[in-house]
Write a protein that holds these residues in place. Structure first.
Motif, PDB file in Angstrom:
ATOM      1  N   GLY A  77      17.528-133.433  24.480  1.00 48.02           N
ATOM      2  CA  GLY A  77      17.804-134.344  23.583  1.00 48.02           C
ATOM      3  C   GLY A  77      18.536-135.660  24.997  1.00 48.02           C
ATOM      4  N   LEU A  78      18.480-135.547  26.260  1.00 41.97           N
ATOM      5  CA  LEU A  78      19.493-136.561  25.930  1.00 41.97           C
ATOM      6  C   LEU A  78      18.996-137.482  26.777  1.00 41.97           C
ATOM      7  CD1 LEU A  78      21.273-135.066  29.653  1.00 41.97           C
ATOM      8  CD2 LEU A  78      22.263-135.401  27.684  1.00 41.97           C
ATOM      9  N   SER A  79      18.702-138.780  27.213  1.00 45.69           N
ATOM     10  CA  SER A  79      18.417-139.466  26.797  1.00 45.69           C
ATOM     11  C   SER A  79      17.661-140.581  29.146  1.00 45.69           C
ATOM     12  CB  SER A  79      19.433-141.498  26.681  1.00 45.69           C
ATOM     13  OG  SER A  79      19.665-141.524  25.209  1.00 45.69           O
ATOM     14  N   PRO A  80      16.512-140.906  28.568  1.00 47.73           N
ATOM     15  CA  PRO A  80      16.051-141.301  30.073  1.00 47.73           C
ATOM     16  C   PRO A  80      17.226-141.694  31.176  1.00 47.73           C
ATOM     17  CG  PRO A  80      14.140-141.442  28.686  1.00 47.73           C
ATOM     18  CD  PRO A  80      15.481-141.230  27.941  1.00 47.73           C
ATOM     19  N   SER A  81      17.624-142.882  30.266  1.00 48.48           N
ATOM     20  CA  SER A  81      18.664-143.532  31.104  1.00 48.48           C
ATOM     21  C   SER A  81      20.315-142.626  31.355  1.00 48.48           C
ATOM     22  CB  SER A  81      19.273-144.227  30.241  1.00 48.48           C
ATOM     23  OG  SER A  81      19.511-144.776  29.146  1.00 48.48           O
ATOM     24  N   GLN A  82      19.846-141.396  30.881  1.00 48.51           N
ATOM     25  CA  GLN A  82      21.473-140.283  31.517  1.00 48.51           C
ATOM     26  C   GLN A  82      20.999-139.357  31.869  1.00 48.51           C
ATOM     27  OE1 GLN A  82      21.954-139.954  27.193  1.00 48.51           O
ATOM     28  NE2 GLN A  82      23.803-140.962  26.948  1.00 48.51           N
ATOM     29  N   VAL A  83      20.139-139.792  32.877  1.00 42.72           N
ATOM     30  CA  VAL A  83      19.185-138.552  33.718  1.00 42.72           C
ATOM     31  C   VAL A  83      19.366-138.991  35.212  1.00 42.72           C
ATOM     32  CG1 VAL A  83      17.371-136.916  34.223  1.00 42.72           C
ATOM     33  CG2 VAL A  83      17.904-137.090  32.128  1.00 42.72           C
ATOM     34  N   ASN A 132      27.483-133.150  23.055  1.00 41.76           N
ATOM     35  CA  ASN A 132      27.960-134.058  22.070  1.00 41.76           C
ATOM     36  C   ASN A 132      28.905-135.158  21.860  1.00 41.76           C
ATOM     37  OD1 ASN A 132      28.374-131.572  21.215  1.00 41.76           O
ATOM     38  ND2 ASN A 132      30.160-130.506  22.351  1.00 41.76           N
ATOM     39  N   ILE A 133      28.770-135.558  24.154  1.00 45.24           N
ATOM     40  CA  ILE A 133      28.956-136.819  24.075  1.00 45.24           C
ATOM     41  C   ILE A 133      28.373-138.059  24.834  1.00 45.24           C
ATOM     42  CG2 ILE A 133      31.802-136.716  24.667  1.00 45.24           C
ATOM     43  CD1 ILE A 133      30.213-136.512  27.750  1.00 45.24           C
ATOM     44  N   LYS A 134      27.001-137.436  23.718  1.00 46.40           N
ATOM     45  CA  LYS A 134      25.941-138.436  24.427  1.00 46.40           C
ATOM     46  C   LYS A 134      26.092-139.683  24.282  1.00 46.40           C
ATOM     47  CE  LYS A 134      20.885-139.296  23.386  1.00 46.40           C
ATOM     48  NZ  LYS A 134      19.523-138.253  23.040  1.00 46.40           N
ATOM     49  N   ASP A 135      26.810-140.360  22.735  1.00 51.32           N
ATOM     50  CA  ASP A 135      26.774-141.828  22.831  1.00 51.32           C
ATOM     51  C   ASP A 135      28.240-142.427  23.887  1.00 51.32           C
ATOM     52  OD1 ASP A 135      28.915-140.409  21.758  1.00 51.32           O
ATOM     53  OD2 ASP A 135      29.603-142.038  20.613  1.00 51.32           O
ATOM     54  N   SER A 195      33.966-149.230  28.117  1.00 46.13           N
ATOM     55  CA  SER A 195      33.584-148.964  29.350  1.00 46.13           C
ATOM     56  C   SER A 195      33.581-148.473  30.268  1.00 46.13           C
ATOM     57  CB  SER A 195      34.328-150.929  30.216  1.00 46.13           C
ATOM     58  OG  SER A 195      35.820-150.524  30.161  1.00 46.13           O
ATOM     59  N   LEU A 196      34.154-147.164  30.027  1.00 44.92           N
ATOM     60  CA  LEU A 196      34.014-146.230  30.288  1.00 44.92           C
ATOM     61  C   LEU A 196      32.875-145.118  30.890  1.00 44.92           C
ATOM     62  CD1 LEU A 196      36.963-143.795  31.537  1.00 44.92           C
ATOM     63  CD2 LEU A 196      35.471-142.974  28.778  1.00 44.92           C
ATOM     64  N   ILE A 197      33.232-145.178  32.200  1.00 47.68           N
ATOM     65  CA  ILE A 197      31.744-144.289  32.887  1.00 47.68           C
ATOM     66  C   ILE A 197      31.885-143.140  32.862  1.00 47.68           C
ATOM     67  CG2 ILE A 197      30.360-144.178  34.918  1.00 47.68           C
ATOM     68  CD1 ILE A 197      30.053-146.617  33.685  1.00 47.68           C
ATOM     69  N   ILE A 198      30.749-142.547  32.711  1.00 48.67           N
ATOM     70  CA  ILE A 198      31.543-140.595  32.321  1.00 48.67           C
ATOM     71  C   ILE A 198      30.068-140.303  33.167  1.00 48.67           C
ATOM     72  CG2 ILE A 198      31.584-138.600  31.289  1.00 48.67           C
ATOM     73  CD1 ILE A 198      32.647-140.449  29.035  1.00 48.67           C
ATOM     74  N   THR A 199      30.846-139.362  34.085  1.00 47.07           N
ATOM     75  CA  THR A 199      29.397-139.444  34.525  1.00 47.07           C
ATOM     76  C   THR A 199      29.457-137.548  35.093  1.00 47.07           C
ATOM     77  OG1 THR A 199      29.673-138.891  37.003  1.00 47.07           O
ATOM     78  CG2 THR A 199      28.792-141.103  36.062  1.00 47.07           C
ATOM     79  N   SER A 212      34.476-152.607  16.803  1.00 49.09           N
ATOM     80  CA  SER A 212      33.552-152.254  17.917  1.00 49.09           C
ATOM     81  C   SER A 212      33.856-153.269  19.159  1.00 49.09           C
ATOM     82  CB  SER A 212      31.698-152.946  17.268  1.00 49.09           C
ATOM     83  OG  SER A 212      30.737-152.566  18.039  1.00 49.09           O
ATOM     84  N   GLY A 213      32.520-152.349  20.073  1.00 51.71           N
ATOM     85  CA  GLY A 213      33.160-153.164  21.353  1.00 51.71           C
ATOM     86  C   GLY A 213      31.549-153.481  21.958  1.00 51.71           C
ATOM     87  N   THR A 214      31.378-153.598  23.494  1.00 48.14           N
ATOM     88  CA  THR A 214      30.351-153.974  24.139  1.00 48.14           C
ATOM     89  C   THR A 214      29.442-152.658  24.365  1.00 48.14           C
ATOM     90  OG1 THR A 214      31.212-153.580  26.192  1.00 48.14           O
ATOM     91  CG2 THR A 214      31.515-156.391  25.308  1.00 48.14           C
ATOM     92  N   GLY A 215      29.256-151.742  23.818  1.00 41.19           N
ATOM     93  CA  GLY A 215      29.159-150.227  24.112  1.00 41.19           C
ATOM     94  C   GLY A 215      29.339-149.522  24.883  1.00 41.19           C
ATOM     95  N   GLY A 216      29.575-148.504  25.246  1.00 39.92           N
ATOM     96  CA  GLY A 216      29.775-147.442  25.621  1.00 39.92           C
ATOM     97  C   GLY A 216      29.225-147.005  26.964  1.00 39.92           C
ATOM     98  N   GLY A 217      29.237-146.032  28.484  1.00 34.88           N
ATOM     99  CA  GLY A 217      29.055-145.178  28.441  1.00 34.88           C
ATOM    100  C   GLY A 217      27.933-146.249  30.415  1.00 34.88           C
ATOM    101  N   GLY A 218      27.949-146.861  29.513  1.00 33.53           N
ATOM    102  CA  GLY A 218      26.823-147.995  30.959  1.00 33.53           C
ATOM    103  C   GLY A 218      27.466-149.381  31.743  1.00 33.53           C
TER     104      GLY A 218
END
Length: 571
Positions: free
Chosen positions: A489-495, A444-447, A419-423, A269-275
């Motif tokens: 299904g997307l989180s508000p933080s992903q819109v 599919n990659i929401k996490d 730490s990867l950013i995916i937009t 486990s890391g520090t969380g992904g995506g953001g």
């Protein structure tokens, strides 16, 4: 995104004329296929188009058979709408009176419709918007007391791309037409392998099985998902844990034996992904690595209002799925690669994220199988190491395969870490339904997904989440279409809301920064709405995006000065 000023997107969309019917059809399209009874047969003839167009009639010479893409076998139908012809292909199918039949087909490409007429009861049809991968359409019908034949049809839609169809079936009691033989249970899949891992997921791939229409994935002996392609990602797993996986092949005849098992171990486990360290509300801007009439910039010239800077664009190479990037030093007034790399580091030191964008209006990167997915992930990761990019932006406007793009991004995540950013920057049509490939990929990659900045421009009229049609250029257009993603299904933080920075930045769809600010307020706070008001507020809405920082600079940064300030003040 446009490389040339004022160039509209291809493909005019005729949405407004059938919005109500489309909503009904989408509901029908969601019906699961009913398993055929043991004595049932496929009453359609030449259902896989292995004998060309034998038994089929297509309007205006619109149909032909092709060897690729195919769902199974060696051939599939390709039908191309033109002018006032919707590329309809038909077959008369013998049936029995007072009987129930399951109608299905696999489709790909442009808008595709499947249906029957002449049932003697209620004629049925189903459809799907354009899809980059094979998708099964299915519905059922019951014949009347004197019905001995029905007309089976497929067709596309006016002005849309060609569609492909394969493995058509009308399963039910034998109508005496000597239709295609019922399928047999497929063999067990071979070649199951782990293609990528994160701290919470394992990605798998395997070889296709002839005659299979789907695959079931098992984790430690329990079925966890079903897919139609030859890859899957199992999410929701514990970090640093080993799991056993097997796959079976399925069709209407039944399910195969399980494949040989493979073991996948999730990452620590890391520090969380995506953001990463992005602010709660963020602004994305595309930086142009070319001169198309907008103000030429160095990366260091991009205003601090931009939290994510997407470098446009990486280009396809001769290796399928792989991309490369080279700075246009000549077009950028002598800006050197060393200066660029130093500016990337300086932006990151200031708390910004710099990512590489893949695609654009003219981008033709194709990720359509496991090999190209691996090539994509490896090449993007190489660019991240070479230039210091924080991640990747997916801006493919010429087709996207959800199965293999998901696999590619999972593989990239496994290489790059949490730490990867995916937009993503889909067009409006790409996010009208969760069945669309872009929307599927995002879910599919929401996490590990950071944000989807849909392009609210160059699109014409579109459906909102309330089923009404809205024209681009208004607060309602932005809020009612964002609502589809928020409810889908997307989180508000992903819109995020993607808009042009000036009238020169897009063929159509420019709105004043005030309209963008009002739409943000409507979604986040329930204020400054137009006629459409969401049923709830989304205070965690991520923010906004613009094409491009260069066009913004050409207009004295009017867009970022207004929208950037507003996004960061959302709270």
């Amino acid at each position: 995104m446009d490389r040339a000023p004022g160039t509209p997107r291809p493909r005019t969309r005729r949405i407004a004329t059938w919005s109500a019917a489309g909503a009904l059809a989408l509901a029908v399209a969601g019906l699961a296929a009913t398993p055929a009874a043991a004595a049932d047969v496929n009453n359609a003839r030449n259902a896989g188009f292995e004998s060309g167009l034998a038994d089929w009639t297509c309007t205006a010479g619109s149909g032909t058979t092709v060897s690729s893409p195919v769902h199974s076998g060696a051939a599939a139908l390709k039908a191309t709408p033109a002018g006032q012809d919707n590329a309809q292909c038909t077959q008369t199918v013998a049936v029995k009176p007072n009987s129930t039949y399951t109608l299905s087909a696999w489709v790909q490409g442009g808008y595709a419709y499947l249906g029957v007429t002449g049932t003697g009861t209620t004629d049925v049809s189903t459809w799907t918007p354009d899809t980059a991968s094979w998708k099964q359409l299915s519905t059922s019908f019951t014949t009347g007391g004197s019905t001995t034949s029905v007309t089976l049809y497929t067709h596309g839609w006016y002005g849309q791309a060609a569609y492909y169809a394969d493995d058509v079936s009308v399963y039910g009691p034998d109508g005496g037409s000597s239709g295609d033989p019922a399928p047999t249970v497929p063999s067990a899949p071979a070649g199951l392998a782990v293609s990528g891992t994160t701290s919470s997921s394992v990605s798998l791939s395997w070889s296709a099985v002839p005659g299979a229409t789907g695959y079931d994935v098992y984790r430690d002996g329990t079925k966890v998902t079903a897919v139609t392609g030859t890859s899957a990602t199992v999410a929701g797993l514990s970090a640093a844990t080993s799991y056993s996986f097997q796959v079976t092949a399925t069709n209407s005849a039944g399910e195969s034996a399980k494949s040989a098992a493979v073991t996948g171990t999730t990452a620590t486990s890391g520090t969380g992904g995506g953001g990463g360290t992005l602010p709660k509300h963020a602004v994305t801007g595309y930086w142009q690595n070319f001169n198309n009439g907008a103000k030429v910039q160095k990366l260091s010239d991009v205003p601090s209002a931009y939290d994510i800077i997407a470098v446009a664009f990486a280009d396809a190479t001769s290796t399928p799925g792989a991309v490369s990037f080279s700075l246009d030093s000549a077009g950028l007034g002598g800006y050197t690669t060393d200066q660029f790399k130093a500016d990337v580091k300086a932006k990151q030191a200031a708390g910004k994220k710099v990512i590489i964008s893949i695609g654009g209006q003219n981008g033709t990167v194709s990720v359509s199988d496991t090999a190209s997915a691996n090539n994509f992930a490896s090449s993007v990761y190489s660019l991240m190491q070479t230039y210091g990019f924080d991640g990747v932006d997916i801006d493919l406007e010429n087709g996207l395969n959800a199965t293999y793009m998901t696999q590619a991004l999972r593989s990239l995540s496994a290489k790059a870490g949490p730490s990867l950013i995916i937009t993503m920057a889909p067009q409006t049509i790409d996010m009208q339904s969760t069945s669309n490939s872009y929307f599927q990929t995002a879910l599919n990659i929401k996490d590990i997904l950071t944000v989807v900045n849909m392009q609210y421009y160059n699109s014409g009229s579109m459906l909102g989440c309330d089923g009404k049609v809205y024209s681009q250029g208004s607060v309602d257009f932005l809020t009612a279409l964002a609502c589809i993603q928020l409810q889908g299904g997307l989180s508000p933080s992903q819109v995020g809301l993607g808009l042009p920075a000036s009238t020169s930045a897009a063929g159509s769809g420019y709105v004043s920064p005030t309209v963008v600010d009002n739409a943000l307020d409507c979604l986040a706070k329930g204020t400054n709405c137009g006629t459409f008001k969401p049923s709830r507020t989304y205070p965690d809405l991520r923010g906004a995006m613009t094409w491009s920082t260069n066009w913004d600079a050409t207009s004295n940064n009017a867009w970022s000065n207004s929208v950037g300030t507003h996004v960061h003040a959302l709270g």
